[in-house]
Scaffold this active site. Structure first.
Site, PDB file in Angstrom:
ATOM      1  N   THR A   1      -1.166  -7.521  -0.139  1.00 30.92           N
ATOM      2  CA  THR A   1      -0.308  -7.809  -0.012  1.00 30.92           C
ATOM      3  C   THR A   1       0.635  -8.568   0.632  1.00 30.92           C
ATOM      4  O   THR A   1       0.117  -9.194   1.281  1.00 30.92           O
ATOM      5  CB  THR A   1      -0.118  -6.146   1.163  1.00 30.92           C
ATOM      6  OG1 THR A   1      -0.327  -6.272   2.151  1.00 30.92           O
ATOM      7  CG2 THR A   1      -0.086  -4.853  -0.201  1.00 30.92           C
TER       8      THR A   1
ATOM      9  N   LYS B   1      -4.040  -0.543  16.953  1.00 32.14           N
ATOM     10  CA  LYS B   1      -4.622   0.269  15.869  1.00 32.14           C
ATOM     11  C   LYS B   1      -6.193   0.465  16.352  1.00 32.14           C
ATOM     12  O   LYS B   1      -5.628   1.717  15.289  1.00 32.14           O
ATOM     13  CB  LYS B   1      -5.571  -0.894  14.511  1.00 32.14           C
ATOM     14  CG  LYS B   1      -4.008  -1.805  13.611  1.00 32.14           C
ATOM     15  CD  LYS B   1      -3.335  -0.809  13.487  1.00 32.14           C
ATOM     16  CE  LYS B   1      -1.737  -1.151  12.035  1.00 32.14           C
ATOM     17  NZ  LYS B   1      -1.454  -0.590  11.579  1.00 32.14           N
TER      18      LYS B   1
ATOM     19  N   TYR C   1      -2.696  -6.473  17.212  1.00 32.16           N
ATOM     20  CA  TYR C   1      -3.125  -5.740  16.321  1.00 32.16           C
ATOM     21  C   TYR C   1      -3.840  -5.240  16.753  1.00 32.16           C
ATOM     22  O   TYR C   1      -4.104  -3.452  16.380  1.00 32.16           O
ATOM     23  CB  TYR C   1      -2.676  -7.060  14.688  1.00 32.16           C
ATOM     24  CG  TYR C   1      -2.958  -5.798  14.010  1.00 32.16           C
ATOM     25  CD1 TYR C   1      -1.955  -5.134  13.169  1.00 32.16           C
ATOM     26  CD2 TYR C   1      -4.774  -6.115  13.068  1.00 32.16           C
ATOM     27  CE1 TYR C   1      -1.425  -4.374  12.105  1.00 32.16           C
ATOM     28  CE2 TYR C   1      -4.229  -5.274  11.795  1.00 32.16           C
ATOM     29  CZ  TYR C   1      -2.737  -5.000  11.347  1.00 32.16           C
ATOM     30  OH  TYR C   1      -3.050  -4.246   9.684  1.00 32.16           O
TER      31      TYR C   1
ATOM     32  N   ASP D   1      11.633   3.584   3.372  1.00 27.69           N
ATOM     33  CA  ASP D   1      11.548   2.084   4.176  1.00 27.69           C
ATOM     34  C   ASP D   1      12.690   1.208   4.544  1.00 27.69           C
ATOM     35  O   ASP D   1      13.521   1.727   4.700  1.00 27.69           O
ATOM     36  CB  ASP D   1      10.918   1.237   3.195  1.00 27.69           C
ATOM     37  CG  ASP D   1      10.302  -0.005   3.605  1.00 27.69           C
ATOM     38  OD1 ASP D   1       9.078  -0.137   2.834  1.00 27.69           O
ATOM     39  OD2 ASP D   1      11.014  -1.202   3.611  1.00 27.69           O
TER      40      ASP D   1
ATOM     41  N   ILE E   1       0.447  -1.507  -0.150  1.00 28.06           N
ATOM     42  CA  ILE E   1       0.252   0.353   0.064  1.00 28.06           C
ATOM     43  C   ILE E   1       0.878   1.825  -0.312  1.00 28.06           C
ATOM     44  O   ILE E   1       0.874   2.163  -0.538  1.00 28.06           O
ATOM     45  CB  ILE E   1      -1.410  -0.221   1.236  1.00 28.06           C
ATOM     46  CG1 ILE E   1      -2.023  -1.216   1.231  1.00 28.06           C
ATOM     47  CG2 ILE E   1      -1.804   1.471   1.342  1.00 28.06           C
ATOM     48  CD1 ILE E   1      -3.014  -1.263   2.886  1.00 28.06           C
TER      49      ILE E   1
ATOM     50  N   ASP F   1      14.294   3.549   9.259  1.00 28.30           N
ATOM     51  CA  ASP F   1      13.623   2.157   9.830  1.00 28.30           C
ATOM     52  C   ASP F   1      12.701   2.808  11.278  1.00 28.30           C
ATOM     53  O   ASP F   1      13.111   3.567  12.055  1.00 28.30           O
ATOM     54  CB  ASP F   1      14.802   1.103  10.798  1.00 28.30           C
ATOM     55  CG  ASP F   1      13.944   0.064  11.559  1.00 28.30           C
ATOM     56  OD1 ASP F   1      12.524   0.621  12.549  1.00 28.30           O
ATOM     57  OD2 ASP F   1      14.214  -1.268  11.956  1.00 28.30           O
ATOM     58  N   VAL F   2      11.082   2.730  11.447  1.00 27.11           N
ATOM     59  CA  VAL F   2      11.100   3.658  11.828  1.00 27.11           C
ATOM     60  C   VAL F   2      10.942   3.932  13.149  1.00 27.11           C
ATOM     61  O   VAL F   2       9.948   4.484  14.436  1.00 27.11           O
ATOM     62  CB  VAL F   2       9.099   3.385  11.230  1.00 27.11           C
ATOM     63  CG1 VAL F   2       8.983   4.591   9.871  1.00 27.11           C
ATOM     64  CG2 VAL F   2       8.565   2.560  11.732  1.00 27.11           C
TER      65      VAL F   2
ATOM     66  N   SER G   1      -5.883   0.625  10.082  1.00 24.14           N
ATOM     67  CA  SER G   1      -6.722  -0.518   9.872  1.00 24.14           C
ATOM     68  C   SER G   1      -8.436  -1.030  10.224  1.00 24.14           C
ATOM     69  O   SER G   1      -8.395   0.185  10.837  1.00 24.14           O
ATOM     70  CB  SER G   1      -6.044  -2.055  10.225  1.00 24.14           C
ATOM     71  OG  SER G   1      -6.668  -3.270   9.719  1.00 24.14           O
TER      72      SER G   1
HETATM   73  P1  NAI Z   1       3.832  -4.885   3.105  1.00 21.36           P
HETATM   74  O1  NAI Z   1       4.406  -5.650   3.854  1.00 21.36           O
HETATM   75  O2  NAI Z   1       3.652  -4.979   1.490  1.00 21.36           O
HETATM   76  O3  NAI Z   1       5.017  -3.703   3.248  1.00 21.36           O
HETATM   77  C1  NAI Z   1       5.142  -3.079   4.567  1.00 21.36           C
HETATM   78  C2  NAI Z   1       6.269  -2.308   4.175  1.00 21.36           C
HETATM   79  O4  NAI Z   1       6.574  -1.253   5.432  1.00 21.36           O
HETATM   80  C3  NAI Z   1       7.656  -2.787   3.951  1.00 21.36           C
HETATM   81  O5  NAI Z   1       8.459  -2.530   2.395  1.00 21.36           O
HETATM   82  C4  NAI Z   1       8.825  -3.222   5.268  1.00 21.36           C
HETATM   83  O6  NAI Z   1      10.209  -3.438   4.793  1.00 21.36           O
HETATM   84  C5  NAI Z   1       8.509  -1.347   5.510  1.00 21.36           C
HETATM   85  N1  NAI Z   1       8.742  -1.833   7.112  1.00 21.36           N
HETATM   86  C6  NAI Z   1       8.440  -3.010   7.834  1.00 21.36           C
HETATM   87  N2  NAI Z   1       9.154  -2.559   9.268  1.00 21.36           N
HETATM   88  C7  NAI Z   1       9.859  -1.179   8.814  1.00 21.36           C
HETATM   89  C8  NAI Z   1      10.085  -0.526   9.649  1.00 21.36           C
HETATM   90  N3  NAI Z   1      10.077  -0.975  11.254  1.00 21.36           N
HETATM   91  N4  NAI Z   1      10.606   0.808   9.462  1.00 21.36           N
HETATM   92  C9  NAI Z   1       9.924   0.751   8.146  1.00 21.36           C
HETATM   93  N5  NAI Z   1       9.898   0.309   7.485  1.00 21.36           N
HETATM   94  C10 NAI Z   1       9.135  -1.159   7.795  1.00 21.36           C
HETATM   95  O7  NAI Z   1       2.446  -3.901   3.409  1.00 21.36           O
HETATM   96  P2  NAI Z   1       1.661  -3.043   3.447  1.00 21.36           P
HETATM   97  O8  NAI Z   1       0.015  -4.120   3.121  1.00 21.36           O
HETATM   98  O9  NAI Z   1       2.012  -2.223   2.926  1.00 21.36           O
HETATM   99  O10 NAI Z   1       0.267  -3.067   4.564  1.00 21.36           O
HETATM  100  C11 NAI Z   1       1.493  -1.879   5.994  1.00 21.36           C
HETATM  101  C12 NAI Z   1       0.486  -1.603   6.268  1.00 21.36           C
HETATM  102  O11 NAI Z   1      -0.691  -1.134   6.191  1.00 21.36           O
HETATM  103  C13 NAI Z   1       0.624  -1.618   7.950  1.00 21.36           C
HETATM  104  O12 NAI Z   1       0.614  -0.229   8.601  1.00 21.36           O
HETATM  105  C14 NAI Z   1      -0.790  -2.116   8.315  1.00 21.36           C
HETATM  106  O13 NAI Z   1      -1.436  -2.473   9.602  1.00 21.36           O
HETATM  107  C15 NAI Z   1      -1.724  -1.743   7.056  1.00 21.36           C
HETATM  108  N6  NAI Z   1      -2.877  -2.547   7.057  1.00 21.36           N
HETATM  109  C16 NAI Z   1      -2.842  -3.256   5.831  1.00 21.36           C
HETATM  110  C17 NAI Z   1      -3.885  -4.070   5.111  1.00 21.36           C
HETATM  111  C18 NAI Z   1      -3.539  -5.023   4.340  1.00 21.36           C
HETATM  112  O14 NAI Z   1      -4.386  -6.707   4.305  1.00 21.36           O
HETATM  113  N7  NAI Z   1      -2.195  -5.506   3.585  1.00 21.36           N
HETATM  114  C19 NAI Z   1      -4.850  -4.243   5.769  1.00 21.36           C
HETATM  115  C20 NAI Z   1      -4.781  -3.079   6.967  1.00 21.36           C
HETATM  116  C21 NAI Z   1      -4.117  -2.006   7.371  1.00 21.36           C
END
Ligand code: NAI
Length: 252
Positions: A189, A158, A154, A36, A17, A62-63, A141
């Site tokens: 994803t 959230k 989670y 990222d 996303i 890294d956040v 979320s």
């Molecule tokens: P994704 O797995 O495709 O991407 C996540 C990205 O965050 C990766 O590139 C990873 O390297 C990076 N990341 C992980 N830990 C990190 C850190 N400590 N500092 C900086 N970057 C970091 O995941 P996606 O789908 O984009 O989801 C991520 C966010 O979206 C989360 O906050 C999640 O709770 C939220 N979300 C996702 C949903 C889904 O179904 N994919 C649904 C609802 C919320």
């Protein structure tokens, strides 16, 4: 274009996303700082934006590292002369119910899903206040507005970040700084791999989604990117403090 001359910083933007949102913000004219934890993927997304004629920079971030997070935001505002959009997106999903989640994993969930957004929003406040405007998008979320199956860490964090978003929105509304929470449902994803394992594999997960989601399918990252552009732009100029739920009807 909706975001010409705007500057945006996105965390967790190397995949899923966050990446789709970064690309969509750039398509609308924003200069996007793609960050990222995985620097390679951040650079790849920034390169994709630039190859398509957009403006972008990449940064490894890294956040969970407070100083690095603050530095990324402050240095962006200084280098670009402004910061219009912060999409604080990176998060973590630890599965399990009360007896299954370790204290360390609960702490990690708070650190990523709440604390990092607090640190990022605090750093963005200075430049946005000077401009008298800004849009902060915090990824929660739909688990922030409903209970989730065996996901105590989670769902709790959230929900908490949604409360924090509402509070910040109320506190800074008069200064033109808007805060909204992005609340996606199931988006296809790599983020859902943990839940997929918990469900017993991809097929079981797809079956579950067909049964439980009124629309009967996953959402796409592009559908969430459209929501991100809306929240980032003046199209949502009278909207602050809300949970923007995009989930195929799951939580109705
Ligand atoms: P994704 O797995 O495709 O991407 C996540 C990205 O965050 C990766 O590139 C990873 O390297 C990076 N990341 C992980 N830990 C990190 C850190 N400590 N500092 C900086 N970057 C970091 O995941 P996606 O789908 O984009 O989801 C991520 C966010 O979206 C989360 O906050 C999640 O709770 C939220 N979300 C996702 C949903 C889904 O179904 N994919 C649904 C609802 C919320």
């Amino acid at each position: 274009m909706l975001l010409e001359n705007r500057v945006a910083l996105v965390t967790g933007a190397g995949s899923g996303i966050g990446a789709a949102g970064a690309v969509a913000l750039a398509r609308e004219g924003a200069k996007v700082i793609v960050t990222d934890k995985n620097g390679d993927t951040a650079h790849a997304i920034a390169a994709r934006i630039k190859d398509g004629g957009g403006k972008a920079n990449a940064r490894t971030l890294d956040v969970t590292e407070d100083d690095a997070l603050v530095a990324a935001i402050e240095e962006t505002a200084k280098a670009e002369g402004r910061l219009d959009i912060l999409h604080s997106h990176a998060g973590v999903q630890i599965e399990g119910k009360l007896e299954q989640v370790s204290i360390a994993d609960m702490d990690l969930s708070w650190r990523l899903n709440v604390r990092s957004h607090f640190v990022a929003a605090k750093a963005a406040l200075g430049p946005m206040r000077r401009q008298g405007r800004g849009s902060v998008i915090i990824t929660s979320s739909n688990s922030g507005v409903q209970y989730d199956r065996e996901m105590i860490a989670y769902a709790t964090t959230k929900h908490a970040v949604l409360a924090m978003t509402r509070q910040m929105a109320a506190d800074y509304a008069r200064e033109g700084i808007r805060f909204n929470a992005l609340c996606p449902g199931f988006i296809d994803t790599p983020f859902n791999l943990g839940f997929e394992v918990q469900m017993g594999g991809r097929e079981k997960l797809e079956e579950y989604i067909r049964d439980v989601i009124p629309m009967g399918r996953f959402g796409t990252v592009e559908e969430i990117a459209d929501a991100i552009v809306f929240l980032a732009s003046d199209r949502s100029s009278f909207m602050t403090g809300h949970a923007f739920v995009v989930d195929g009807g799951e939580c109705i």
